[in-house]
Design an enzyme around this catalytic site. Structure first.
Site, PDB file in Angstrom:
ATOM      1  CG  HIS A  65       0.008 -12.846  -2.200  1.00 14.12           C
ATOM      2  ND1 HIS A  65      -1.344 -12.891  -2.350  1.00 14.12           N
ATOM      3  CD2 HIS A  65       0.292 -11.559  -1.863  1.00 14.12           C
ATOM      4  CE1 HIS A  65      -1.856 -11.702  -2.116  1.00 14.12           C
ATOM      5  NE2 HIS A  65      -0.895 -10.865  -1.819  1.00 14.12           N
ATOM      6  CG  ASP A 119      -4.709  -8.869   0.058  1.00 17.79           C
ATOM      7  OD1 ASP A 119      -3.629  -9.447  -0.122  1.00 17.79           O
ATOM      8  OD2 ASP A 119      -5.031  -7.830  -0.542  1.00 17.79           O
ATOM      9  NE  ARG A 379      -1.051  -1.297  -1.562  1.00 13.68           N
ATOM     10  CZ  ARG A 379      -1.625  -2.106  -0.679  1.00 13.68           C
ATOM     11  NH1 ARG A 379      -1.068  -3.271  -0.427  1.00 13.68           N
ATOM     12  NH2 ARG A 379      -2.695  -1.734  -0.039  1.00 13.68           N
ATOM     13  CB  SER A 535       0.030  -4.787   2.711  1.00 16.28           C
ATOM     14  OG  SER A 535       0.766  -5.120   3.852  1.00 16.28           O
ATOM     15  NE  ARG A 537       3.008  -6.810   3.404  1.00 17.36           N
ATOM     16  CZ  ARG A 537       3.630  -6.224   2.389  1.00 17.36           C
ATOM     17  NH1 ARG A 537       4.838  -5.760   2.532  1.00 17.36           N
ATOM     18  NH2 ARG A 537       3.051  -6.108   1.214  1.00 17.36           N
TER      19      ARG A 537
HETATM   20  C1  MIC Z   1      -0.069  -6.262  -1.056  1.00 17.89           C
HETATM   21  O1  MIC Z   1      -0.634  -5.930  -2.099  1.00 17.89           O
HETATM   22  O2  MIC Z   1       0.756  -5.534  -0.463  1.00 17.89           O
HETATM   23  C2  MIC Z   1      -0.397  -7.603  -0.451  1.00 17.89           C
HETATM   24  C3  MIC Z   1       0.782  -8.463  -0.594  1.00 17.89           C
HETATM   25  O3  MIC Z   1      -1.461  -8.200  -1.154  1.00 17.89           O
HETATM   26  C4  MIC Z   1      -0.783  -7.381   1.008  1.00 17.89           C
HETATM   27  C5  MIC Z   1      -0.931  -8.598   1.805  1.00 17.89           C
HETATM   28  C6  MIC Z   1       0.361  -9.239   2.196  1.00 17.89           C
HETATM   29  O4  MIC Z   1       1.324  -8.551   2.534  1.00 17.89           O
HETATM   30  O5  MIC Z   1       0.380 -10.469   2.207  1.00 17.89           O
HETATM   31  C7  MIC Z   1      -2.050  -6.563   1.216  1.00 17.89           C
HETATM   32  O6  MIC Z   1      -2.352  -5.733   0.392  1.00 17.89           O
HETATM   33  O7  MIC Z   1      -2.696  -6.664   2.269  1.00 17.89           O
HETATM   34 FE1  SF4 Z   2      -1.944  -9.519  -5.077  1.00 14.55          FE
HETATM   35 FE2  SF4 Z   2      -1.841  -7.460  -3.355  1.00 14.55          FE
HETATM   36 FE3  SF4 Z   2      -1.017  -7.195  -5.893  1.00 14.55          FE
HETATM   37 FE4  SF4 Z   2      -3.558  -7.493  -5.399  1.00 14.55          FE
HETATM   38  S1  SF4 Z   2      -2.288  -5.775  -4.741  1.00 14.55           S
HETATM   39  S2  SF4 Z   2      -2.418  -8.520  -6.998  1.00 14.55           S
HETATM   40  S3  SF4 Z   2      -3.561  -8.898  -3.684  1.00 14.55           S
HETATM   41  S4  SF4 Z   2      -0.114  -8.483  -4.318  1.00 14.55           S
END
Ligand code: MIC
Ligand code: SF4
Length: 641
Positions: A65, A119, A379, A535, A537
């Site tokens: 990340h 994740d 996303r 997410s 998180r």
């Molecule tokens: C995301 O796609 O939002 C992330 C970053 O991969 C998160 C994890 C995080 O916030 O570190 C997720 O999807 O869980």
């Molecule tokens: Fe990385 Fe989350 Fe994006 Fe997947 S969705 S590429 S795990 S930041």
């Protein structure tokens, strides 16, 4: 009665409870994964649990990340994680080696196993026929310590696939169609399980694109059967010995069923700023595009980048946009290079980046103001790209490359003949930089390397017998964890530093929140439906808790966020009558008399008092959750066990 794939895997891993829908069960976790942004905290928590070595069959610590090193902080985190992996007996996948989900699929995932990852896109592993779920870092730390993972026994949503995808339509369109039908909350409480004759038409990486993107439905997980294609994929990875067949019984029953005729799908696109804002590409065709990004854990497998390269063999990229490739893994990079496809991409004008999350989490690649960015990512929540008024559309690699060529949103079927190509029988493994675990003896001798950005884990108190506080914030429906705790280059480097990261809580919603919480807390946040979607998180629970948010009262919660709230001792309440949402205003004083007594007594119906009004609220949690809440959080609770 016959069993679904989901039920078979759950039954084989059940350690607590019974397989009764809606009840809490505990299951054994075979594999775990963490990524750096959630991993630093997960390993601080693992240390706090005090077990010298991971207890799973296999655990992997990925760095994917926070790859931008504009100061010491991310680099320090990377070294911390490497030393932790060495000490505690994990595999370590270093920066540049690839996105956790892609690498895990290629090198570690196995049908029939359970995988817990810090994740939300961990369900990528479902493409291999494993039950792979996202969770907060603390839940993953507990699984690494050999403890069960607790979840509400999910319902199973059967998605019957028939037919065969048409040229220029790909796996990504399958899930865009499901999102179009069900919305970002349509999967809550379900595992989405794919079956039917159309399954055989999809390769493992296609399936993984679908199960990955299924996280956007709010589903507990998504899973495909393990069949001949699974065996073929494992063989191409040199891992055929891990194959087991796993299919639903012919008389298996699903709680819901929908059917998708793959042959009837057309290229789809999700418009700003939610993944379920889906329309056919032709409806938005012609809009000028400033940026096209192919990558992320959703769509950067070798097939995805090969289709882009093959399409570009005789074409050039428009000069009006930036066209960027973020490969999913070093394996993908090595194979693209060996096949000559990398040369095609570079010559055609692509900006090729290292393998990792990068722009998907706002670490670079922010689009220009007000302009359209097309991404194969999962996303497009507002502002996630790093540009405030971003216009991010989500699409397949086919739609992305068509726009890259024409400079505008284009139905790829207009490009003419589809570039048919064969996948390699054997992939170059691309795993030479993955460090295997050290022996227990060598691990014990390793010193953990801690930079100045690693702050100690904050301690939280148990709740007071009678709770009182203020409504610190009132928000709407579909609040994402990106709203609660943003990511991006300013904030991500602070993931191992709770006091520092808490300065950014709710920044996107209300810039005065932090000051107000400090001055007026403890308090409560009021929210609408699907609160905390997105997410895994745990910082979206941990940092508000640090600021004094002790209760959340919403219409409904997203699964992982609710679990994270409980882990950090925040009481997750829902309105008994959603209409009461309108009764509460920001700034009001509220009380929950006898909170602890009712928590201990197992009360599901509580009363929140606001002035002379009595608002009935619900606390839908398991007996174990109640003990955790009474202790002030999971770490406090675990230390008393
Ligand atoms: C995301 O796609 O939002 C992330 C970053 O991969 C998160 C994890 C995080 O916030 O570190 C997720 O999807 O869980
Ligand atoms: Fe990385 Fe989350 Fe994006 Fe997947 S969705 S590429 S795990 S930041």
């Amino acid at each position: 009665m016959g069993q679904t794939v989901t039920e078979k895997i759950l039954a084989a891993h059940l350690v607590e409870g019974e397989l009764v829908k809606g009840q809490e069960i505990g299951i054994r976790i075979d594999q775990t994964l963490t990524q750096d942004a959630t991993g630093t905290m997960a390993y601080l928590e693992f240390e706090a649990i005090g077990i010298p070595r991971v207890q799973t069959e296999l655990s992997v610590c990925y760095v994917d990340h926070n790859l931008i090193q504009s100061d010491f902080r991310n680099a320090d985190d990377h070294r911390f994680l490497q030393s932790v992996a060495r000490k505690f007996g994990l595999y370590f996948s270093p920066p540049g080696n690839g996105i956790s989900h892609q690498v895990h699929l290629e090198r570690f995932g196995l049908p029939g196993k359970t995988l817990l990852g810090s994740d939300s896109h961990t369900p990528t592993g479902g493409g291999l026929g494993m039950l792979a779920m996202g969770a907060g870092g603390l839940d993953v730390a507990m699984a690494m310590a050999g403890k069960p993972f607790y979840l509400v026994m999910p319902k199973v949503y059967g998605i019957k696939l028939t037919g065969k995808l048409s040229p220029w339509v790909s796996a990504r369109d399958v899930l865009l169609e499901v999102l179009r039908r069900l919305s970002v909350k349509g999967g809550v409480g379900y595992v989405m399980e794919y079956f039917g004759p159309g399954v055989a038409e999809l390769s493992v990486t296609d399936r993984a694109s679908i199960t990955n993107f299924g996280a956007e439905l709010g589903a507990t997980s998504s899973v495909f059967p393990s069949d001949a294609n699974t065996r073929e994929f494992l063989a191409s990875q040199g891992r055929e010995e891990g194959f087991v067949e796993l299919v639903a019984d012919p008389d298996a029953e699903y709680d819901e069923v929908m059917e998708i005729d793959l042959g009837a799908l057309e290229p789809l696109i999700a418009c700003p700023s939610s993944p379920d804002n889906v329309v056919p590409v032709r409806e938005v065709a012609g809009k000028p595009v400033a940026q096209v990004l192919v990558g992320s854990c959703s769509n950067s497998s070798l097939r995805d980048l090969m289709v882009v390269a093959k399409t570009l063999e005789t074409r050039e990229v428009s000069r009006d946009l930036s066209f960027e490739i973020n490969p999913g893994s070093r394996q993908v990079l090595e194979n693209l290079t060996a096949q000559g496809d990398m040369l095609t991409l570079v010559k055609a004008g692509a900006r090729v980046h290292q393998a990792g999350c990068l722009g998907c989490i706002g670490m670079g690649q922010a689009p220009p103001t007000g302009a359209i960015s097309l991404r194969t990512f999962p996303r497009n929540f507002p502002g996630r790209s790093g540009t405030k008024d971003d216009q991010v559309y989500l699409c397949s690699p086919e739609v992305a490359v068509a726009a890259a060529i024409t400079g505008k949103i284009t139905d790829p079927r207009e490009l003419g003949e589809y570039p048919h190509f064969a996948m390699p029988q054997k992939y170059l493994p691309g795993d030479s930089r993955i460090e295997p675990p050290l022996s227990a003896g060598d691990g014990a001798a390793v010193e953990i390397v801690r930079g100045p950005n690693i702050a100690p884990f904050p301690a939280f108190k148990a709740p007071p017998a009678d709770w009182q506080g203020e409504v610190l914030l009132k928000v709407e429906d579909n609040i994402t964890t990106d709203h609660i705790m943003p990511a991006g280059a300013r904030v991500l480097p602070l993931r191992s530093n709770v006091p520092a990261i808490s300065e950014f809580v709710y920044e996107a919603v209300d810039v005065d929140f932090v000051k107000r919480a400090r001055e007026r807390g403890p308090g409560l946040v009021v929210g609408g439906d699907n609160y905390g979607q997105g997410s895994s998180r745990e910082h979206a629970a941990l940092a508000p808790r640090y600021l004094g948010v002790e209760v959340k009262l919403v219409k409904s919660f997203a699964r992982i966020h609710k679990a994270n709230l409980i882990n950090f001792g925040i009481i997750p309440l829902t309105f008994a009558d959603p209409a009461d949402y309108d009764q509460l205003a920001q700034g009001e004083a509220v009380r929950i008399p006898g909170l602890c007594e009712q928590l201990a007594a197992g009360a599901e119906k509580l009363t929140l008092e606001a002035g002379s009004r009595q608002i009935p609220v619900r606390l839908e949690v398991s007996p174990r959750h109640r003990e955790i809440l009474l202790a002030g959080g999971l770490l406090n609770w675990a230390s008393r066990q």
